[in-house]
Design an enzyme around this catalytic site. Structure first.
Site, PDB file in Angstrom:
ATOM      1  CG  ASN A 267      -1.605   1.090   1.504  1.00  0.00           C
ATOM      2  OD1 ASN A 267      -1.712   2.085   0.611  1.00  0.00           O
ATOM      3  ND2 ASN A 267      -2.254   1.282   2.479  1.00  0.00           N
TER       4      ASN A 267
ATOM      5  CE  LYS B 140       0.207   3.238   4.787  1.00  0.00           C
ATOM      6  NZ  LYS B 140       0.374   3.329   6.388  1.00  0.00           N
TER       7      LYS B 140
ATOM      8  CG  HIS C 203      -5.663   1.955   5.295  1.00  0.00           C
ATOM      9  ND1 HIS C 203      -5.106   3.024   6.338  1.00  0.00           N
ATOM     10  CD2 HIS C 203      -4.725   1.173   5.081  1.00  0.00           C
ATOM     11  CE1 HIS C 203      -3.707   2.557   6.644  1.00  0.00           C
ATOM     12  NE2 HIS C 203      -3.491   1.645   5.962  1.00  0.00           N
TER      13      HIS C 203
ATOM     14  CD  GLU D  10      -2.704   5.510   6.952  1.00  0.00           C
ATOM     15  OE1 GLU D  10      -2.583   5.523   5.744  1.00  0.00           O
ATOM     16  OE2 GLU D  10      -1.620   4.950   7.627  1.00  0.00           O
TER      17      GLU D  10
ATOM     18  CD  GLU E 164      -3.199  -2.509   7.570  1.00  0.00           C
ATOM     19  OE1 GLU E 164      -2.027  -2.715   6.954  1.00  0.00           O
ATOM     20  OE2 GLU E 164      -4.019  -1.463   7.251  1.00  0.00           O
TER      21      GLU E 164
ATOM     22  N   GLY F 185       3.144   1.999  10.847  1.00  0.00           N
ATOM     23  CA  GLY F 185       4.192   3.094  10.710  1.00  0.00           C
ATOM     24  C   GLY F 185       4.829   3.305  11.925  1.00  0.00           C
TER      25      GLY F 185
ATOM     26  CB  SER G  27       5.479  -1.966  11.676  1.00  0.00           C
ATOM     27  OG  SER G  27       5.375  -0.570  12.308  1.00  0.00           O
TER      28      SER G  27
HETATM   29  C1  PEP Z   1      -0.631   0.220   6.265  1.00  0.00           C
HETATM   30  O1  PEP Z   1      -0.826   1.462   6.485  1.00  0.00           O
HETATM   31  O2  PEP Z   1      -1.369  -0.610   5.584  1.00  0.00           O
HETATM   32  C2  PEP Z   1       0.663  -0.437   6.823  1.00  0.00           C
HETATM   33  C3  PEP Z   1       0.497  -1.497   6.932  1.00  0.00           C
HETATM   34  O3  PEP Z   1       1.637   0.412   6.921  1.00  0.00           O
HETATM   35  P1  PEP Z   1       3.118   0.187   7.566  1.00  0.00           P
HETATM   36  O4  PEP Z   1       3.463  -1.044   7.013  1.00  0.00           O
HETATM   37  O5  PEP Z   1       3.988   1.236   7.273  1.00  0.00           O
HETATM   38  O6  PEP Z   1       3.009   0.099   9.070  1.00  0.00           O
END
Ligand code: PEP
Length: 257
Positions: A11, A13, A98, A100, A168, A174, A214
């Site tokens: 992703n 983003k 998601h 976000e 998630e 992040g 992460s």
């Molecule tokens: C995400 O936002 O889908 C995600 C998994 O981000 P990150 O791997 O950067 O934690």
């Protein structure tokens, strides 16, 4: 339960310009060299890059996904992008719900459900995201939150063939923090049991449940071989082909170096 082929989806983003597409070409080249990961691979760039990304990935084993869609087909919705438009641009899947989007745009479970239905309508796979916040995690509410999100966000029509669940934890996205493998196993097992209650054992036993938050080359082998984990949704580490391939390489036999 029959083996579920893993999926690793990147992703991007709100990252990426035309110049970033070189990373996709690099990933494509890495995927062609042996050993090849025994997993499905997808990249979800921003909508502005979908058409050009589709050209870069044409004829490869890397699928193209989008990051969000509007629930309706078309109309007076300035800035909206329908699932049909994403399919027309070359996407075969779309991320919905998601955290976000749930947090930044106030998306509710009902809206996420409608977006998943829009994905099916356009022939796309829906990657439905769920996850608890840090406060919910601290309060011991993780499973209750996930049950509610799944009940509200997963349409009755969802099938393993066109639906992927991504767990998630918001606090892991992040942040460099990850749940323990034991916690991931407990949560993924719980998600599969809720999906079974909603859609039946046949669908739940075949549905891919991704872990996201992460994931990096350094922790992928610890997180991705946990029971009921069928791959990963990867944010930051999907932006560089070398990092993303480092995650994919856990599915290579022998492991890629
Ligand atoms: C995400 O936002 O889908 C995600 C998994 O981000 P990150 O791997 O950067 O934690």
């Amino acid at each position: 339960m029959t083996a579920i082929r893993p999926l690793v989806a990147g992703n991007w983003k709100m990252n990426g310009l035309g110049s970033t597409l070189g990373e996709l070409a690099d990933l494509r080249a890495r995927m062609k060299a042996a050993p090849v990961p025994d997993a499905d691979v997808m990249v979800c760039p921003p909508a502005t890059l979908l058409t050009r990304a589709a050209e870069v990935l044409d004829g490869s084993d890397i699928a193209l996904g989008a990051q969000d869609c509007h629930p309706l087909v078309s109309g007076a919705h300035t800035g909206g992008i329908s699932a049909e438009m994403l399919a027309d641009a070359g996407a075969t899947a779309v991320i919905v719900g998601h955290s976000e989007r749930r947090i930044d745009h106030g998306e509710t479970d009902a809206l996420v459900n409608a977006k998943a239905l829009a994905a099916y309508r356009a022939g796309l796979t829906a990657i439905i995201c769920v996850g608890e916040t840090e406060a919910q995690h601290q309060d011991g509410k993780t499973l209750d939150v996930l049950r509610g999100q799944l009940q509200g966000s997963v349409p009755e029509e969802a099938r393993a063939a066109d639906t992927v669940i991504a767990y998630e934890p918001v606090w892991a996205i992040g942040s460099g923090l990850t749940p323990t493998p034991a916690d991931v196993a407990e949560v993924h097992g719980f998600i599969r049991s809720v999906v079974s209650q909603l859609l039946g054992e046949g669908e739940s036993s075949a549905m891919r449940i991704l872990y996201g938050g992460s994931v990096k080359p350094t922790n992928a082998s610890e997180l991705l071989f946990v029971p009921d984990v069928n791959g990963a949704l990867v944010g930051g580490a999907s932006l560089k082909a070398s990092d993303f391939y480092g995650i994919l390489s856990v599915y290579c036999d022998p492991p890629a170096t």
